[in-house]
Write a protein that holds these residues in place. Structure first.
Motif: not given
Length: 218
Positions: A16-18, A25-26, A78-83, A106-107
């Motif tokens: 859920h957190q992910t 992010l989006v 931001t890099e963490k959210l992108w991952q 995300e796709l």
């Protein structure tokens, strides 16, 4: 921006957190894109309306992606959210079937950020399977008198289809683009327009033009 929800099992807090992080992010990307569009619009004369050219442009543009890559390279958060978003895209890329609940946002982001064809192929697979449906209507709503050929689910499918098509436009052949664009128009957009906007097949009243679904669909 309408958010495509993902089912979360009870107790599965990490997933859920992910999902929340990836969605945030989006959302940030879309807000940034809309802000840029607003600034551009101010510079265009009122009589200088122009059609958009190039893809993608619905969720984000090529310049938006370039700026986001810079932020990923320089901002740890931001890099963490992108991952997190990339992990969701990787999981979806290995799946099968089509659903308005697929993590299409995300796709699309993963394909534009990496250029990896596996994301484009998965998006195309989802679009092809959605295009095989008779239409994007809700069977339960067809039982109304008069029947409603479009509902909230129709809007979700049109949104999912449209952003996916926009993102992989360069990946598709001209024939594939024509077939998918026709499916989107005839099986989704046309139903919404006829039910909620145009008067060719329905006399509109507060039950349509004043309905709270109007904002979500149109």
């Amino acid at each position: 921006m309408s958010h495509i929800a993902f089912p979360v099992a009870i107790g599965d807090t990490s997933r859920h957190q992910t999902s929340v992080k990836a969605s945030a992010l989006v959302f940030c990307l879309v807000v940034s894109s809309l802000s840029c569009l607003a600034l551009r619009a101010q510079a265009i004369p009122q009589d200088g309306f122009r059609l958009r050219h190039g893809h993608p442009y619905l969720l984000f543009t090529k310049p938006d992606i370039a700026r986001f890559k810079e932020r990923v390279a320089t901002e740890p958060a931001t890099e963490k959210l992108w991952q997190s978003a990339l992990a969701m895209a990787d999981q979806a890329a290995g799946g099968s079937g089509a659903s308005a609940r697929a993590p299409m946002e995300e796709l699309c982001l993963a394909y534009q950020m990496t250029g990896d064809a596996k994301y484009a192929r998965r998006i195309q697979q989802i679009l092809d399977q959605m295009a095989q449906r008779p239409d994007f209507s809700d069977p339960a709503m067809l039982e109304r008198d008069p029947p409603w050929h479009s509902a909230l689910g129709t809007g979700s499918m049109v949104y999912t289809f449209a952003i996916g098509f926009d993102s992989v436009h360069d990946f598709l052949s001209p024939e594939q683009r024509k077939a998918l664009a026709t499916a989107l128009s005839e099986k989704g957009v046309k139903l919404i327009m006829e039910d909620w906007v145009t008067g060719a097949s329905r006399i509109h009243s507060l039950d349509t033009m004043g309905h709270n679904w109007w904002r979500a669909l149109v």
